[in-house]
Design a protein around this motif. Structure first.
Motif, PDB file in Angstrom:
ATOM      1  N   LEU A 194       0.829  -1.207   0.000  1.00 28.25           N
ATOM      2  CA  LEU A 194       0.000   0.000   0.000  1.00 28.25           C
ATOM      3  C   LEU A 194       0.863   1.256   0.000  1.00 28.25           C
ATOM      4  O   LEU A 194       0.522   2.249  -0.661  1.00 28.25           O
ATOM      5  CB  LEU A 194      -0.928  -0.011   1.219  1.00 28.25           C
ATOM      6  N   GLU A 197       2.005   1.770  -3.492  1.00 22.72           N
ATOM      7  CA  GLU A 197       0.885   2.213  -4.324  1.00 22.72           C
ATOM      8  C   GLU A 197       0.614   3.705  -4.140  1.00 22.72           C
ATOM      9  O   GLU A 197       0.310   4.420  -5.105  1.00 22.72           O
ATOM     10  CB  GLU A 197      -0.364   1.404  -3.964  1.00 22.72           C
ATOM     11  N   THR A 198       0.713   4.181  -2.907  1.00 24.00           N
ATOM     12  CA  THR A 198       0.333   5.560  -2.589  1.00 24.00           C
ATOM     13  C   THR A 198       1.521   6.520  -2.531  1.00 24.00           C
ATOM     14  O   THR A 198       1.321   7.732  -2.443  1.00 24.00           O
ATOM     15  CB  THR A 198      -0.395   5.599  -1.236  1.00 24.00           C
ATOM     16  N   MET A 280      -3.416   2.768   8.418  1.00 26.88           N
ATOM     17  CA  MET A 280      -4.116   2.052   7.361  1.00 26.88           C
ATOM     18  C   MET A 280      -5.614   2.369   7.299  1.00 26.88           C
ATOM     19  O   MET A 280      -6.373   1.697   6.592  1.00 26.88           O
ATOM     20  CB  MET A 280      -3.899   0.542   7.538  1.00 26.88           C
ATOM     21  N   ASP A 283      -7.776   2.181   3.957  1.00 26.71           N
ATOM     22  CA  ASP A 283      -7.075   1.389   2.945  1.00 26.71           C
ATOM     23  C   ASP A 283      -7.885   0.215   2.410  1.00 26.71           C
ATOM     24  O   ASP A 283      -7.477  -0.414   1.429  1.00 26.71           O
ATOM     25  CB  ASP A 283      -5.745   0.867   3.504  1.00 26.71           C
ATOM     26  N   ARG A 286      -8.963   1.052  -1.054  1.00 27.13           N
ATOM     27  CA  ARG A 286      -7.769   1.146  -1.902  1.00 27.13           C
ATOM     28  C   ARG A 286      -7.240  -0.246  -2.237  1.00 27.13           C
ATOM     29  O   ARG A 286      -6.860  -0.525  -3.381  1.00 27.13           O
ATOM     30  CB  ARG A 286      -6.707   1.981  -1.197  1.00 27.13           C
ATOM     31  N   TRP A 287      -7.217  -1.141  -1.233  1.00 28.58           N
ATOM     32  CA  TRP A 287      -6.729  -2.496  -1.489  1.00 28.58           C
ATOM     33  C   TRP A 287      -7.659  -3.242  -2.443  1.00 28.58           C
ATOM     34  O   TRP A 287      -7.189  -3.949  -3.345  1.00 28.58           O
ATOM     35  CB  TRP A 287      -6.597  -3.279  -0.183  1.00 28.58           C
ATOM     36  N   LEU A 301      -9.022  -6.722   2.559  1.00 30.71           N
ATOM     37  CA  LEU A 301      -7.843  -6.378   3.351  1.00 30.71           C
ATOM     38  C   LEU A 301      -7.864  -7.069   4.713  1.00 30.71           C
ATOM     39  O   LEU A 301      -6.818  -7.482   5.226  1.00 30.71           O
ATOM     40  CB  LEU A 301      -7.771  -4.863   3.522  1.00 30.71           C
TER      41      LEU A 301
END
Length: 356
Positions: A194, A197-198, A280, A283, A286-287, A301
Motif C-alpha cells: 500500500l 501504491e500511494t 491504514m 485502505d 484502496r486495497w 484487506l
C-alpha cells in the motif's frame, strides 16, 4: 514401525498449515480439523468440526484414530475471562471426544510468549514485565491467561488418558495464512504494498523500545520442525519449549531491509508511536481497487492484514529475547535467518498473487 497418524487442529492457520506440509513430507497420515477446512495442503484429509460443539466433534472424529494431536488454534473473544472459557472448552471438548478411541499417544499444544508477557488485557504492562531472556522455568504470572487454561486442560487429559504432551511457545509467527488473526509478516507485506501504491513512507508503527531493542520471531517452518521433534523424541515428553528462529535482531536494522525488498522509503521511530490501525485507515477500498486492477486473489484487506496484533507486538515497552537452551540441550538444532523468513514469505505471497 506403525504408521503415525496426525490430527492437526487449526490446519488452515499459519502454524497448522506449515505443520501439515512438514508432516506430509515426512510420510505421516494427516487429517486437518477446522470449522471450514481448506484444501491448501495436498494429502491432508479435511475434517470439518466446531470445537465448541461436542456433538459435532464426536461425529467428525469417529474412527479417526490419531496417534498424535497438534493443537494450533484459538479463538479471540472480547475479554480474557471469555478467552479462558472458550479456549479452555475447545481443548477440553477435543480431548474428550478423542478419549474413547484410546489411540492418542502424544498431544502438542501451541501457545506463545503471552505466557510470559501477559494476556491481551495486560500485555507487557508495567508491573508484570518478566526478565529477559524468557525461559521456560519462569513462573506463571498472577493474571488470568487463556494459555494457562489450555495447558491445564491438556495436563488433566494426559493424566486421565495416559498420553504424553508438549507445549510450544513461539514468538511472533512468520508464515503464510489467509484469514489469520495474528499475522505480522503478511500484514507488513500488505502495508508495504500500500505504501508503494500511494507513495507514502513505510513508517515503523511501534515503540522506541522495540525499534532500538533486541527481538526475535518464529518462522512457521521452525515451529513445525519443533512440534514434530518433540512428538517423536522421548526426552522431550511432558515439557514446555520456547521456539524462535535462533537469531536476534533490532527493528532499526531489519526495517530498512524490508522496505528495500518492496522498493519503498523506510521511516523509523521518530519520537511517537504511529499504529498501523491508524496508518491504514481507509485502505480497505484502496486495497480492493488494487486487487481488481492487479488481479490479486484476495480483495478483502481484513483477510490479510491484522493491524491490531502487529501494533500489539511492535508497541511493547520492552525488547524481547527468547532463550532456546532447553530444547537445544535435548537435540533440537533447527535455525532460521529472520531476514530470510520475511523474504521467503514475501516471495511466496507474490507468487500466490496475494500481493503485487
Amino acid at each position: 514401525m506403525p504408521q503415525r497418524k496426525a490430527l492437526v487442529v487449526g490446519a488452515s492457520g499459519i502454524a497448522g498449515s506449515n505443520l501439515a506440509r512438514a508432516l506430509i513430507a515426512q510420510g505421516w497420515d494427516v487429517a486437518g480439523l477446522a470449522r471450514r477446512p481448506r484444501d491448501e495442503v495436498p494429502g491432508v484429509v479435511p475434517v470439518a468440526a466446531d470445537l465448541m460443539d461436542p456433538g459435532s466433534l464426536a461425529v467428525a472424529l469417529t474412527s479417526l484414530q490419531p496417534t498424535h494431536v497438534f493443537i494450533t488454534t484459538w479463538m479471540r473473544n472480547a475479554t480474557e475471562a471469555e478467552n479462558i472459557r472458550v479456549n479452555g472448552a475447545m481443548v477440553r471438548n477435543l480431548l474428550d471426544a478423542l478419549a474413547p478411541q484410546k489411540s492418542v499417544q502424544h498431544v502438542a499444544l501451541v501457545t506463545g510468549l503471552k505466557h510470559y508477557l501477559g494476556p491481551f488485557e495486560a500485555y507487557a504492562k508495567a508491573g508484570t514485565l518478566p526478565d529477559t531472556p524468557l525461559r521456560e522455568e519462569q513462573p506463571r504470572l498472577p493474571l488470568e491467561n487463556f494459555y494457562y487454561a489450555q495447558e491445564d486442560e491438556v495436563y488433566a487429559a494426559a493424566r486421565r488418558d495416559g498420553f504424553s504432551w508438549s507445549v510450544h511457545r513461539p514468538h511472533t509467527v512468520i508464515g503464510k495464512a489467509v484469514g489469520n488473526a495474528m499475522n505480522m509478516g503478511t500484514t507488513l507485506a500488505v502495508f508495504a504494498s500500500l505504501c508503494k501504491e500511494t507513495g507514502r513512507p513505510f513508517h515503523f508503527p511501534g515503540s522506541q523500545a522495540q525499534w532500538e531493542g533486541i527481538s526475535d520471531v518464529t518462522d512457521a517452518r521452525v515451529l513445525a520442525a519443533q512440534l514434530i521433534w518433540a512428538a517423536t523424541t522421548p526426552a522431550a515428553r511432558n515439557e514446555a519449549f520456547n521456539v524462535v528462529n535462533g537469531d536476534y535482531f533490532r527493528w532499526k536494522w531489519l526495517w530498512p531491509r524490508l522496505a528495500n525488498w518492496f522498493g519503498v522509503e523506510a521511516a523509523g521511530f521518530d519520537g511517537s508511536v504511529k499504529p498501523l490501525a491508524t496508518q491504514m485507515v481507509g485502505d480497505e477500498a484502496r486495497w480492493r481497487a488494487m486487487a481488481e486492477r492487479l488481479q490479486l486473489v484476495e480483495p478483502d484487506l481484513q483477510q490479510l492484514a491484522s493491524a491490531w496484533h502487529t501494533d500489539l507486538d511492535l508497541g511493547r515497552p520492552i525488547d524481547v529475547m527468547t532463550d532456546m537452551s532447553k530444547s537445544r540441550k535435548l537435540g533440537f538444532t533447527t535455525y532460521q535467518s529472520t531476514e530470510d523468513s520475511f523474504f521467503d514469505l514475501f516471495a511466496q505471497l507474490r507468487a500466490d498473487r496475494l500481493i503485487p
